[in-house]
Design a protein around this motif. Structure first.
Motif, PDB file in Angstrom:
ATOM      1  N   LEU A 114       0.812  -1.221   0.000  1.00 37.35           N
ATOM      2  CA  LEU A 114       0.000   0.000   0.000  1.00 37.35           C
ATOM      3  C   LEU A 114       0.845   1.271   0.000  1.00 37.35           C
ATOM      4  O   LEU A 114       0.306   2.367  -0.092  1.00 37.35           O
ATOM      5  N   LEU A 115       2.166   1.130   0.106  1.00 39.17           N
ATOM      6  CA  LEU A 115       3.051   2.289   0.186  1.00 39.17           C
ATOM      7  C   LEU A 115       3.540   2.707  -1.189  1.00 39.17           C
ATOM      8  O   LEU A 115       3.698   1.884  -2.094  1.00 39.17           O
ATOM      9  N   SER A 116       3.845   3.994  -1.315  1.00 37.20           N
ATOM     10  CA  SER A 116       4.464   4.485  -2.550  1.00 37.20           C
ATOM     11  C   SER A 116       5.934   4.071  -2.546  1.00 37.20           C
ATOM     12  O   SER A 116       6.477   3.643  -1.522  1.00 37.20           O
ATOM     13  N   GLU A 117       6.578   4.231  -3.667  1.00 40.44           N
ATOM     14  CA  GLU A 117       8.005   3.877  -3.774  1.00 40.44           C
ATOM     15  C   GLU A 117       8.845   4.717  -2.807  1.00 40.44           C
ATOM     16  O   GLU A 117       9.776   4.208  -2.178  1.00 40.44           O
ATOM     17  N   THR A 118       8.525   5.978  -2.654  1.00 43.05           N
ATOM     18  CA  THR A 118       9.240   6.860  -1.735  1.00 43.05           C
ATOM     19  C   THR A 118       9.047   6.404  -0.292  1.00 43.05           C
ATOM     20  O   THR A 118      10.005   6.357   0.490  1.00 43.05           O
ATOM     21  N   GLU A 119       7.820   6.052   0.062  1.00 42.36           N
ATOM     22  CA  GLU A 119       7.549   5.578   1.424  1.00 42.36           C
ATOM     23  C   GLU A 119       8.283   4.268   1.707  1.00 42.36           C
ATOM     24  O   GLU A 119       8.811   4.065   2.800  1.00 42.36           O
ATOM     25  N   ARG A 120       8.329   3.371   0.726  1.00 41.14           N
ATOM     26  CA  ARG A 120       9.069   2.106   0.887  1.00 41.14           C
ATOM     27  C   ARG A 120      10.546   2.368   1.106  1.00 41.14           C
ATOM     28  O   ARG A 120      11.178   1.743   1.952  1.00 41.14           O
ATOM     29  N   SER A 121      11.100   3.283   0.332  1.00 39.41           N
ATOM     30  CA  SER A 121      12.528   3.607   0.470  1.00 39.41           C
ATOM     31  C   SER A 121      12.845   4.148   1.856  1.00 39.41           C
ATOM     32  O   SER A 121      13.860   3.784   2.457  1.00 39.41           O
ATOM     33  N   SER A 122      12.007   5.015   2.369  1.00 41.89           N
ATOM     34  CA  SER A 122      12.264   5.566   3.706  1.00 41.89           C
ATOM     35  C   SER A 122      12.044   4.505   4.785  1.00 41.89           C
ATOM     36  O   SER A 122      12.714   4.511   5.813  1.00 41.89           O
ATOM     37  N   LEU A 123      11.149   3.576   4.534  1.00 38.13           N
ATOM     38  CA  LEU A 123      10.897   2.501   5.498  1.00 38.13           C
ATOM     39  C   LEU A 123      12.119   1.587   5.650  1.00 38.13           C
ATOM     40  O   LEU A 123      12.435   1.130   6.748  1.00 38.13           O
ATOM     41  N   ILE A 124      12.808   1.354   4.564  1.00 35.73           N
ATOM     42  CA  ILE A 124      14.001   0.496   4.592  1.00 35.73           C
ATOM     43  C   ILE A 124      15.048   1.063   5.549  1.00 35.73           C
ATOM     44  O   ILE A 124      15.769   0.321   6.207  1.00 35.73           O
ATOM     45  N   ASN A 125      15.127   2.366   5.654  1.00 41.65           N
ATOM     46  CA  ASN A 125      16.118   3.008   6.523  1.00 41.65           C
ATOM     47  C   ASN A 125      15.578   3.398   7.894  1.00 41.65           C
ATOM     48  O   ASN A 125      16.281   4.033   8.674  1.00 41.65           O
ATOM     49  N   ASP A 126      14.344   3.012   8.189  1.00 39.01           N
ATOM     50  CA  ASP A 126      13.732   3.355   9.477  1.00 39.01           C
ATOM     51  C   ASP A 126      14.341   2.486  10.578  1.00 39.01           C
ATOM     52  O   ASP A 126      14.113   1.281  10.633  1.00 39.01           O
ATOM     53  N   GLU A 127      15.116   3.102  11.449  1.00 41.70           N
ATOM     54  CA  GLU A 127      15.852   2.364  12.478  1.00 41.70           C
ATOM     55  C   GLU A 127      14.947   1.698  13.505  1.00 41.70           C
ATOM     56  O   GLU A 127      15.388   0.801  14.220  1.00 41.70           O
ATOM     57  N   ARG A 128      13.690   2.079  13.570  1.00 45.08           N
ATOM     58  CA  ARG A 128      12.766   1.423  14.506  1.00 45.08           C
ATOM     59  C   ARG A 128      12.566  -0.046  14.142  1.00 45.08           C
ATOM     60  O   ARG A 128      12.199  -0.848  14.984  1.00 45.08           O
ATOM     61  N   TYR A 129      12.813  -0.400  12.874  1.00 42.91           N
ATOM     62  CA  TYR A 129      12.630  -1.779  12.429  1.00 42.91           C
ATOM     63  C   TYR A 129      13.909  -2.607  12.537  1.00 42.91           C
ATOM     64  O   TYR A 129      13.892  -3.789  12.238  1.00 42.91           O
ATOM     65  N   PHE A 130      15.007  -1.984  12.945  1.00 46.56           N
ATOM     66  CA  PHE A 130      16.254  -2.729  13.137  1.00 46.56           C
ATOM     67  C   PHE A 130      16.271  -3.279  14.550  1.00 46.56           C
ATOM     68  O   PHE A 130      16.049  -2.560  15.509  1.00 46.56           O
ATOM     69  N   GLY A 131      16.551  -4.550  14.671  1.00 45.76           N
ATOM     70  CA  GLY A 131      16.585  -5.169  15.989  1.00 45.76           C
ATOM     71  C   GLY A 131      17.977  -5.158  16.583  1.00 45.76           C
ATOM     72  O   GLY A 131      18.971  -5.045  15.885  1.00 45.76           O
ATOM     73  N   ASP A 132      18.036  -5.252  17.865  1.00 48.55           N
ATOM     74  CA  ASP A 132      19.288  -5.376  18.609  1.00 48.55           C
ATOM     75  C   ASP A 132      19.496  -6.854  18.884  1.00 48.55           C
ATOM     76  O   ASP A 132      18.690  -7.487  19.573  1.00 48.55           O
ATOM     77  N   ASN A 133      20.570  -7.434  18.329  1.00 55.79           N
ATOM     78  CA  ASN A 133      20.817  -8.866  18.485  1.00 55.79           C
ATOM     79  C   ASN A 133      20.930  -9.293  19.937  1.00 55.79           C
ATOM     80  O   ASN A 133      20.676 -10.449  20.261  1.00 55.79           O
ATOM     81  N   SER A 134      21.299  -8.393  20.825  1.00 54.03           N
ATOM     82  CA  SER A 134      21.408  -8.767  22.238  1.00 54.03           C
ATOM     83  C   SER A 134      20.031  -9.028  22.843  1.00 54.03           C
ATOM     84  O   SER A 134      19.930  -9.610  23.919  1.00 54.03           O
ATOM     85  N   MET A 135      18.975  -8.643  22.142  1.00 58.10           N
ATOM     86  CA  MET A 135      17.608  -8.853  22.620  1.00 58.10           C
ATOM     87  C   MET A 135      16.987 -10.125  22.029  1.00 58.10           C
ATOM     88  O   MET A 135      15.809 -10.385  22.203  1.00 58.10           O
ATOM     89  N   ILE A 136      17.784 -10.904  21.301  1.00 57.52           N
ATOM     90  CA  ILE A 136      17.310 -12.150  20.704  1.00 57.52           C
ATOM     91  C   ILE A 136      18.012 -13.290  21.415  1.00 57.52           C
ATOM     92  O   ILE A 136      19.238 -13.322  21.498  1.00 57.52           O
ATOM     93  N   ASP A 137      17.236 -14.243  21.944  1.00 49.93           N
ATOM     94  CA  ASP A 137      17.841 -15.291  22.746  1.00 49.93           C
ATOM     95  C   ASP A 137      17.074 -16.599  22.596  1.00 49.93           C
ATOM     96  O   ASP A 137      15.852 -16.601  22.439  1.00 49.93           O
ATOM     97  N   SER A 138      17.806 -17.701  22.658  1.00 50.51           N
ATOM     98  CA  SER A 138      17.183 -19.022  22.673  1.00 50.51           C
ATOM     99  C   SER A 138      16.497 -19.211  24.009  1.00 50.51           C
ATOM    100  O   SER A 138      16.961 -18.718  25.033  1.00 50.51           O
TER     101      SER A 138
END
Length: 170
Positions: A93-117
């Protein structure tokens, strides 16, 4: 030995499934003897899905299906991602510009220290998922990623009591 020969090793093929937003499942689904590159190519070519039931997992590939029982704990590992992500977005549902900015949105980057078995068996994972997504009798997911782990021939005994199959190139 010719310089072009590559050493043959034994690899456990692993598939990772995204069961729920913050729950992943790693499953060992086969043994392969060959080079690491061949093992990675094979693992990447196997399309599979997983269904989590109350007391077992059902793994389905285009050519096979099998069940992993609760007692086969050496074959699976649940992983929890405790990162706080924003809500999912339908990128169609996003425009190409919105998709591009979403790729760089740091809120979607996870911190590996918060991932655990976590030390969950299938029943514990099912109870957790039933609380998060009530009203479902099973939880189906597709493959998220794949990988391989070298296994020494001495350690193969660990897998002898499970239903792991020798995976051959077709």
């Amino acid at each position: 030995m010719c310089a072009t020969n590559k050493e043959q090793d034994l690899y456990l093929l692993i598939n990772t499934f995204q069961v729920e937003l913050n729950v992943m499942l790693e499953v060992g689904f086969g043994l392969f003897e060959g080079t690491k590159e061949e093992a990675m190519d094979l693992a990447g070519s196997i399309r599979s899905s997983c269904v989590v039931y109350e007391d077992h997992l059902s793994i389905v590939t285009p050519h096979d299906s099998y069940v992993i029982n609760n007692e086969e704990g050496s074959r699976y590992q649940f992983i929890i991602d405790e990162n706080d992500y924003p809500p999912a977005i339908d990128v169609d549902l996003l425009s190409e510009t919105e998709r591009s900015s979403l790729i760089n949105d740091e809120r979607y980057f996870g911190d590996n220290s918060m991932i655990d078995s976590v030390d969950w068996d299938i029943r514990m994972a099912y109870r957790y998922l039933s609380n998060v997504i009530p009203g479902q009798s099973f939880f189906k997911t597709g493959s998220l990623s794949y990988g391989v782990v070298p296994v020494s021939h001495q350690k193969i005994e660990r897998f002898k009591d499970t239903s792991l199959k020798e995976v051959n190139k077709k």
